[in-house]
Design a protein around this motif. Structure first.
Motif, short mmCIF file in Angstrom:
data_model
loop_
_atom_site.label_atom_id
_atom_site.label_comp_id
_atom_site.label_asym_id
_atom_site.label_seq_id
_atom_site.Cartn_x
_atom_site.Cartn_y
_atom_site.Cartn_z
N VAL A 85 3.73 -3.78 -11.03
CA VAL A 85 3.79 -3.06 -9.75
C VAL A 85 3.15 -3.87 -8.64
O VAL A 85 3.58 -3.81 -7.48
N THR A 86 2.13 -4.64 -8.96
CA THR A 86 1.39 -5.38 -7.93
C THR A 86 1.88 -6.82 -7.74
O THR A 86 1.31 -7.54 -6.91
N THR A 87 2.91 -7.23 -8.46
CA THR A 87 3.43 -8.59 -8.28
C THR A 87 4.92 -8.65 -8.03
O THR A 87 5.47 -9.73 -7.84
N HIS A 88 5.58 -7.50 -8.00
CA HIS A 88 7.03 -7.44 -7.76
C HIS A 88 7.25 -6.47 -6.61
O HIS A 88 7.38 -5.27 -6.82
N ASN A 89 7.24 -6.98 -5.39
CA ASN A 89 7.20 -6.12 -4.21
C ASN A 89 8.17 -6.56 -3.13
O ASN A 89 8.44 -7.75 -2.97
N ASN A 90 8.62 -5.59 -2.35
CA ASN A 90 9.28 -5.86 -1.08
C ASN A 90 8.29 -5.55 0.04
O ASN A 90 7.90 -4.40 0.22
N PHE A 91 7.85 -6.58 0.73
CA PHE A 91 6.97 -6.39 1.90
C PHE A 91 7.18 -7.63 2.75
O PHE A 91 6.44 -8.61 2.66
N TYR A 92 8.25 -7.59 3.57
CA TYR A 92 8.71 -8.78 4.28
C TYR A 92 7.69 -9.34 5.24
O TYR A 92 7.78 -10.49 5.67
N VAL A 242 7.83 8.61 -0.42
CA VAL A 242 8.77 9.74 -0.38
C VAL A 242 9.65 9.58 -1.61
O VAL A 242 10.65 8.86 -1.58
N PRO A 243 9.32 10.24 -2.72
CA PRO A 243 9.89 9.87 -4.01
C PRO A 243 11.38 10.12 -4.18
O PRO A 243 11.99 9.55 -5.08
N TRP A 244 12.00 10.95 -3.33
CA TRP A 244 13.44 11.19 -3.48
C TRP A 244 14.26 10.25 -2.62
O TRP A 244 15.48 10.31 -2.60
N LYS A 245 13.61 9.35 -1.91
CA LYS A 245 14.30 8.39 -1.06
C LYS A 245 14.13 6.97 -1.58
O LYS A 245 13.23 6.69 -2.38
N TYR A 246 14.99 6.08 -1.15
CA TYR A 246 14.88 4.69 -1.57
C TYR A 246 13.59 4.07 -1.05
O TYR A 246 13.03 4.48 -0.03
N GLY A 247 13.11 3.06 -1.77
CA GLY A 247 11.80 2.49 -1.51
C GLY A 247 11.59 1.95 -0.11
O GLY A 247 10.46 1.93 0.38
N PHE A 248 12.66 1.52 0.57
CA PHE A 248 12.45 0.96 1.91
C PHE A 248 11.99 2.02 2.90
O PHE A 248 11.55 1.70 4.00
N LYS A 249 12.09 3.29 2.50
CA LYS A 249 11.62 4.37 3.36
C LYS A 249 10.11 4.53 3.29
O LYS A 249 9.51 5.21 4.13
N SER A 250 9.49 3.91 2.29
CA SER A 250 8.04 4.07 2.06
C SER A 250 7.26 3.02 2.84
O SER A 250 6.73 2.06 2.27
N ILE A 251 7.16 3.23 4.13
CA ILE A 251 6.55 2.25 5.03
C ILE A 251 5.09 1.99 4.65
O ILE A 251 4.36 2.90 4.28
N LYS A 252 4.66 0.73 4.76
CA LYS A 252 3.34 0.30 4.31
C LYS A 252 2.42 -0.02 5.49
O LYS A 252 2.87 -0.25 6.61
#
Length: 334
Positions: A85-92, A242-252
């Motif tokens: 979880v901590t090494t496979h991420n999308n965070f452009y 937001v668990p019912w939405k795709y991960g790009f919706k989970s702003i960091k």
């Protein structure tokens, strides 16, 4: 104590160490008399991170959180190992490669931090760094995170409902949407220095929800995972889940939340509107233009390249949100 930060070229996805092996190594070091990073962690009620080293060798270290484990948010599904979880991420903001965030975000500083909540509200609110983990009761919730790229993880998030913030600021009757904004800091976030490096995104990264989506009990403001504060590659110090939405919706790494009467712009919809809609609900019947969304690769212990593929469920399996979209054409409003 210097902990050298490896570059992204030194970490391969299949070489990620499982958490059980990692913890075993730490126990061996402790038994030999070495002081590991865990001995230097702050208490749950004090500063939640520390840095070791200097210059480019700084390493971000998480610390424990106090939280309640809620039965209704437990799961029988196998957790994705923390190391994955901590090494496979999308965070452009830290690079477009999956290993870039873990490699390039380790010097990221989150204290001090300011989160501003305003717009169409009666009582605007500003939260400081300490408020993020102390102002609202924290819960552990095991949620699935489904990426639009057809992989998924099962993660024990720690946080509080976004509804807790909304209740405190008291939205005006004219408020219909909630807009979010990520920190913009080109010195700390190398991916923001040019649109080419950052995948073409126009920074700062922005996202949005309808107000009823934001107020739903499942919508979480996460400040931690696996019992500890968030590492920077996962959105420290606070992110949306937001668990019912795709991960790009989970702003960091959120710094601003604004209630508005108009549908707010969202980064990926603004960049590629034909591929990323405002709603971003997991819908296996609506394919991404470049791949199917009917199945997903669940990342567990079999390696990031394993063939552990399962059928994708509508709303990512969170059927309780279906009433939010009653009467809507979910192919048009994707």
């Amino acid at each position: 104590m210097l902990i050298k930060k490896p570059g992204s070229s030194h970490i391969k996805e299949h070489e990620v160490t499982d958490e059980s092996i990692y913890r075993g190594r730490r126990q061996i070091l402790k038994s030999m008399g070495f002081v590991g990073a865990s001995a230097l962690l702050a208490s749950p009620h004090s500063q939640a991170i520390s840095w070791f080293g200097k210059d480019d060798d700084e390493v971000f270290v998480t610390s424990p959180l106090s939280f309640n484990s809620v039965d209704k948010y437990k799961s029988d599904e196998k957790l994705t190992p923390e190391a994955k979880v901590t090494t496979h991420n999308n965070f452009y903001e830290f690079g477009t490669g999956k290993s870039d965030p873990a490699a390039k975000a380790q010097g990221f500083k989150v204290d001090p931090w300011t989160l501003q909540i305003g717009g169409l509200v009666e009582k605007p609110l500003t939260l400081g760094y300490e408020d993020l983990t102390t102002r609202f009761p924290l819960e552990e919730r095991i949620y699935r995170l489904r990426c639009v790229e057809a992989w998924s993880m099962v993660i024990p998030w720690i946080g509080f409902p976004l509804a807790s913030i909304l209740s405190e600021v008291k939205p005006l009757s004219s408020a219909k949407y909630v807009a979010f904004e990520t920190l913009e800091d080109k010195e700390q976030m190398p991916g923001q220095r040019s649109r080419f490096v950052g995948g073409g995104v126009d920074y700062p990264y922005v996202e949005g929800l309808r107000l009823d989506e934001a107020a739903h009990p499942l919508t979480l403001m996460s400040v931690g995972l696996y019992g500890k504060t968030l590492p920077p590659q996962n959105g420290a110090p606070i992110r949306l889940v937001v668990p019912w939405k795709y991960g790009f919706k989970s702003i960091k790494s959120i710094v601003k939340i604004t209630l508005t009467d108009r549908e707010p712009p969202t980064s990926w919809n603004r960049l590629i509107p034909a591929e990323y809609g405002f709603y971003a609900n997991v819908n296996p019947k609506v394919d991404h233009p470049r791949w199917s969304q009917a199945r997903e690769r669940r990342i567990t212990t079999g390696g990031l390249l394993s063939r552990n593929r399962i059928e994708t469920k509508m709303f990512n399996g969170y059927d309780e949100v279906a009433p939010l979209y009653k009467g809507m054409d979910l192919r048009r409003y994707y």
